[in-house]
Design an enzyme around this catalytic site. Structure first.
Site, PDB file in Angstrom:
ATOM      1  N   ILE A  12      -1.790  -7.906  -6.158  1.00 25.11           N
ATOM      2  CA  ILE A  12      -0.977  -9.048  -6.581  1.00 25.11           C
ATOM      3  C   ILE A  12      -1.757  -9.919  -7.576  1.00 25.11           C
ATOM      4  CG2 ILE A  12       0.399 -11.029  -5.813  1.00 25.11           C
ATOM      5  CD1 ILE A  12       1.328  -8.087  -4.901  1.00 25.11           C
ATOM      6  N   GLU A  43       3.663  -2.953 -13.804  1.00 20.98           N
ATOM      7  CA  GLU A  43       5.048  -3.262 -14.210  1.00 20.98           C
ATOM      8  C   GLU A  43       5.785  -2.014 -14.699  1.00 20.98           C
ATOM      9  OE1 GLU A  43       5.459  -7.067 -16.147  1.00 20.98           O
ATOM     10  OE2 GLU A  43       3.742  -7.830 -15.034  1.00 20.98           O
ATOM     11  N   THR A  95       4.824   2.311 -14.329  1.00 25.86           N
ATOM     12  CA  THR A  95       3.871   3.241 -14.959  1.00 25.86           C
ATOM     13  C   THR A  95       4.557   3.982 -16.119  1.00 25.86           C
ATOM     14  OG1 THR A  95       4.552   5.065 -13.536  1.00 25.86           O
ATOM     15  CG2 THR A  95       2.746   3.681 -12.717  1.00 25.86           C
ATOM     16  N   SER A 130       5.442   2.390  -7.283  1.00 26.03           N
ATOM     17  CA  SER A 130       6.541   2.841  -8.155  1.00 26.03           C
ATOM     18  C   SER A 130       7.854   2.852  -7.375  1.00 26.03           C
ATOM     19  CB  SER A 130       6.267   4.260  -8.653  1.00 26.03           C
ATOM     20  OG  SER A 130       5.048   4.313  -9.345  1.00 26.03           O
ATOM     21  N   HIS A 184     -16.790   3.775 -33.726  1.00 25.22           N
ATOM     22  CA  HIS A 184     -18.021   2.996 -33.571  1.00 25.22           C
ATOM     23  C   HIS A 184     -19.187   3.825 -33.032  1.00 25.22           C
ATOM     24  CE1 HIS A 184     -15.345  -0.503 -34.024  1.00 25.22           C
ATOM     25  NE2 HIS A 184     -16.427  -1.203 -34.281  1.00 25.22           N
ATOM     26  N   GLY A 185     -18.920   5.086 -32.669  1.00 22.33           N
ATOM     27  CA  GLY A 185     -19.997   5.915 -32.122  1.00 22.33           C
ATOM     28  C   GLY A 185     -20.607   5.279 -30.881  1.00 22.33           C
ATOM     29  N   GLY A 186     -21.916   5.424 -30.727  1.00 24.72           N
ATOM     30  CA  GLY A 186     -22.614   4.903 -29.543  1.00 24.72           C
ATOM     31  C   GLY A 186     -22.421   3.409 -29.356  1.00 24.72           C
ATOM     32  N   PRO A 225       0.818  -1.210   0.000  1.00 25.84           N
ATOM     33  CA  PRO A 225       0.000   0.000   0.000  1.00 25.84           C
ATOM     34  C   PRO A 225       0.858   1.269   0.000  1.00 25.84           C
ATOM     35  CG  PRO A 225      -0.893  -1.595   1.543  1.00 25.84           C
ATOM     36  CD  PRO A 225       0.394  -2.168   1.054  1.00 25.84           C
ATOM     37  N   GLY A 226       2.025   1.231   0.621  1.00 26.78           N
ATOM     38  CA  GLY A 226       2.878   2.422   0.674  1.00 26.78           C
ATOM     39  C   GLY A 226       4.060   2.371  -0.272  1.00 26.78           C
TER      40      GLY A 226
HETATM   41  C1  FAD Z   1      -4.290  -4.928 -11.906  1.00 24.19           C
HETATM   42  C2  FAD Z   1      -2.931  -4.756 -11.294  1.00 24.19           C
HETATM   43  C3  FAD Z   1      -2.092  -5.859 -11.202  1.00 24.19           C
HETATM   44  C4  FAD Z   1      -0.848  -5.749 -10.578  1.00 24.19           C
HETATM   45  N1  FAD Z   1      -0.077  -6.877 -10.404  1.00 24.19           N
HETATM   46  C5  FAD Z   1       1.018  -6.805  -9.567  1.00 24.19           C
HETATM   47  C6  FAD Z   1       1.718  -7.999  -9.174  1.00 24.19           C
HETATM   48  O1  FAD Z   1       1.409  -9.116  -9.629  1.00 24.19           O
HETATM   49  N2  FAD Z   1       2.724  -7.896  -8.293  1.00 24.19           N
HETATM   50  C7  FAD Z   1       3.132  -6.692  -7.760  1.00 24.19           C
HETATM   51  O2  FAD Z   1       4.053  -6.669  -6.942  1.00 24.19           O
HETATM   52  N3  FAD Z   1       2.498  -5.532  -8.114  1.00 24.19           N
HETATM   53  C8  FAD Z   1       1.440  -5.571  -9.005  1.00 24.19           C
HETATM   54  N4  FAD Z   1       0.778  -4.407  -9.349  1.00 24.19           N
HETATM   55  C9  FAD Z   1       1.216  -3.138  -8.786  1.00 24.19           C
HETATM   56  C10 FAD Z   1       1.730  -2.152  -9.817  1.00 24.19           C
HETATM   57  O3  FAD Z   1       2.987  -2.544 -10.301  1.00 24.19           O
HETATM   58  C11 FAD Z   1       1.718  -0.754  -9.180  1.00 24.19           C
HETATM   59  O4  FAD Z   1       0.352  -0.363  -9.061  1.00 24.19           O
HETATM   60  C12 FAD Z   1       2.481   0.265  -9.986  1.00 24.19           C
HETATM   61  O5  FAD Z   1       3.872   0.002  -9.939  1.00 24.19           O
HETATM   62  C13 FAD Z   1       2.231   1.698  -9.518  1.00 24.19           C
HETATM   63  O6  FAD Z   1       2.363   1.812  -8.142  1.00 24.19           O
HETATM   64  P1  FAD Z   1       1.210   2.554  -7.260  1.00 24.19           P
HETATM   65  O7  FAD Z   1      -0.087   1.950  -7.666  1.00 24.19           O
HETATM   66  O8  FAD Z   1       1.600   2.456  -5.846  1.00 24.19           O
HETATM   67  O9  FAD Z   1       1.241   4.031  -7.745  1.00 24.19           O
HETATM   68  P2  FAD Z   1       2.213   5.180  -7.176  1.00 24.19           P
HETATM   69  O10 FAD Z   1       3.603   4.685  -7.163  1.00 24.19           O
HETATM   70  O11 FAD Z   1       1.650   5.708  -5.904  1.00 24.19           O
HETATM   71  O12 FAD Z   1       2.061   6.289  -8.289  1.00 24.19           O
HETATM   72  C14 FAD Z   1       0.964   7.187  -8.366  1.00 24.19           C
HETATM   73  C15 FAD Z   1       1.197   8.109  -9.550  1.00 24.19           C
HETATM   74  O13 FAD Z   1       2.391   8.875  -9.339  1.00 24.19           O
HETATM   75  C16 FAD Z   1       3.294   8.670 -10.410  1.00 24.19           C
HETATM   76  N5  FAD Z   1       4.673   8.711  -9.909  1.00 24.19           N
HETATM   77  C17 FAD Z   1       5.191   7.980  -8.886  1.00 24.19           C
HETATM   78  N6  FAD Z   1       6.485   8.272  -8.731  1.00 24.19           N
HETATM   79  C18 FAD Z   1       6.800   9.192  -9.690  1.00 24.19           C
HETATM   80  C19 FAD Z   1       7.989   9.873 -10.060  1.00 24.19           C
HETATM   81  N7  FAD Z   1       9.159   9.648  -9.438  1.00 24.19           N
HETATM   82  N8  FAD Z   1       7.936  10.738 -11.093  1.00 24.19           N
HETATM   83  C20 FAD Z   1       6.782  10.979 -11.733  1.00 24.19           C
HETATM   84  N9  FAD Z   1       5.618  10.360 -11.431  1.00 24.19           N
HETATM   85  C21 FAD Z   1       5.629   9.477 -10.427  1.00 24.19           C
HETATM   86  C22 FAD Z   1       2.937   7.306 -10.983  1.00 24.19           C
HETATM   87  O14 FAD Z   1       3.396   7.147 -12.307  1.00 24.19           O
HETATM   88  C23 FAD Z   1       1.419   7.352 -10.864  1.00 24.19           C
HETATM   89  O15 FAD Z   1       0.904   8.079 -11.924  1.00 24.19           O
HETATM   90  C24 FAD Z   1      -0.427  -4.488 -10.057  1.00 24.19           C
HETATM   91  C25 FAD Z   1      -1.262  -3.367 -10.208  1.00 24.19           C
HETATM   92  C26 FAD Z   1      -2.507  -3.487 -10.804  1.00 24.19           C
HETATM   93  C27 FAD Z   1      -3.377  -2.269 -10.901  1.00 24.19           C
END
Ligand code: FAD
Length: 389
Positions: free
Chosen positions: A160, A363, A365, A135, A338-340, A131-132
């Protein structure tokens, strides 16, 4: 410079293309109907039957080394296969695959985790995000403390993939707070029955990832994958693989979407003529096809570099970034054409629209790929002249 496929590559690609057309695409309507009812598009039994059919023709373990019973195909071939599979939204993967980092397991772990994963009797999941810490994966706080011959893992993981179904997890935990990601993160292989719990997370996609809770889960020292303290490198190795495979799948989806858009545009008339005759629509087709072609070469360049042992990180980040951005623009254009009807659940465009959105997030952003690309350039690790120099 030779941009052609070998006859073997063409044969494999064509076999997968036929399989997708004959075995998967006919299921599309059924998948949409079931998913609208909140059911799985393809049941476990149906999925296994499809995998068995493919296996009977030798398609088992696409990237699994031949020494482990797989086909041992390289990155370019695997990307070409992913493109073909991406042309349908019917969920399918060939049997016999395992996470790349499981191949660095020791003999006993290979027997316990790798072989059953390849055989399909055990399912894995990969858990680094918290959660914390998404990226900023270096900020993970899940910890493992040593108690005699055991380690005790505490913390929470989120998002996950496969976490609801997995039999075991590759979980990353801090084992040395001082060192953190620089030698203080370790990967553990932990069976579900050792005590971790999972909770589904509802998303805009058709399948949901899981939140995992480790509440003092005790594991033996032998649960460490690779070396103690070297987990962060393993995590980066795992994530690295998706950077050309994910956009390869999106590329296939884009090809199909544009074909669907053109078909629609030829048949839908407004003001007395097919919309395909309007420049506004033609430009959508032209831009999409050009971007698809650019994406194809980004993906194949990255894969080719992997096959040739060249540092492919820059090319992979570019393929992942461009694939995520362009696939979303293309699906949006096709929906617009495709419109509506594009907005309804009668057609699969909206489903793809929701699914492809994920590519810009997981994997790495878009923003993180841009950060990597720019850093490599600014630090002189890569050149704007690209691979050819
Ligand atoms: C459906 C799904 C499946 C997933 N599967 C897995 C998995 O199997 N295993 C696993 O470990 N994780 C998994 N993830 C996690 C995924 O890799 C993270 O959600 C992703 O890395 C982004 O982290 P966050 O959601 O905490 O966003 P944050 O890191 O909080 O980012 C929020 C926003 O801030 C931006 N941001 C952050 N830091 C910077 C920076 N330095 N510069 C500019 N912009 C920045 C980001 O790009 C984003 O737009 C999954 C996520 C989803 C949604």
């Amino acid at each position: 410079m030779d941009l052609t496929l070998s006859s073997e590559e063409r044969d494999i690609r064509d076999w997968v293309r036929t399989f997708v057309t004959k075995e998967l695409m006919p299921l599309e309507q059924q998948v949409l109907t079931r998913e609208r009812r909140g059911e799985r598009g393809v049941t476990e039994a149906e999925h296994t039957a499809l995998q068995d059919k493919a296996r009977a023709s030798g398609f088992f373990g696409i990237q699994t080394p031949e020494s482990h019973g797989g086909m041992g195909l390289g990155a370019v071939m695997s990307a070409l296969i992913a493109v073909e599979l991406g042309r349908t939204f019917v969920p399918f993967r060939f049997a016999g695959e395992a996470d790349n980092i499981l191949f660095s397991a020791n003999e006993e772990q290979q027997e316990r985790y790798l072989t059953p994963t390849i055989e399909g009797t055990k399912r894995s999941c990969f858990a680094i995000t918290e959660p914390g810490a998404g990226s900023d994966a270096r900020a993970i706080r899940t910890s493992a403390r040593r108690e005699g011959d055991d380690w005790v893992i505490s913390g929470e993981k989120t998002f996950i993939t496969g976490g609801n179904e997995a039999d075991f997890v590759m979980v990353f935990a801090v084992t040395d707070k001082e060192k953190g990601a620089d030698g203080g993160v370790t990967c553990f292989l932990v069976d579900r029955d050792m005590g971790w719990k999972s909770e589904p997370i509802d998303t805009m996609g058709e399948w949901g990832p899981a939140a995992l809770v480790f509440d003092d889960v005790r594991v033996p020292h032998t649960a460490i994958l690779g070396e103690e303290g070297r987990g962060f490198e393993l995590a980066m190795q795992w994530i690295g693989k998706g950077r050309y495979m994910l956009p390869a799948g999106a590329l296939g989806a884009c090809e199909r979407l544009v074909e669907m858009g053109m078909e629609w545009a030829r048949n839908r008339s407004t003001f007395g003529k097919p919309i395909a005759e309007y420049q506004a629509i033609q430009w959508m087709v032209a831009d999409s096809a050009t971007e698809i072609e650019a994406l194809r070469w980004l993906v194949l360049t990255a894969a080719w570099q992997v096959d040739n042992g060249i540092d492919s990180r820059q090319a992979q980040s570019m393929a992942k970034l461009y694939g995520g951005v362009k696939a979303n623009e293309i699906v949006d254009r096709v929906l617009q054409m495709h419109g509506g009807m594009g907005y309804t659940r009668e057609l699969p465009v909206e489903r793809w629209y929701r699914e492809l959105r994920l590519l810009r997030i997981y994997e790495g952003t878009d923003e993180i790929q841009r950060r990597t690309i720019a850093r490599n350039l600014l630090k002189g690790h890569a050149s704007v002249r690209g691979h050819l120099g």
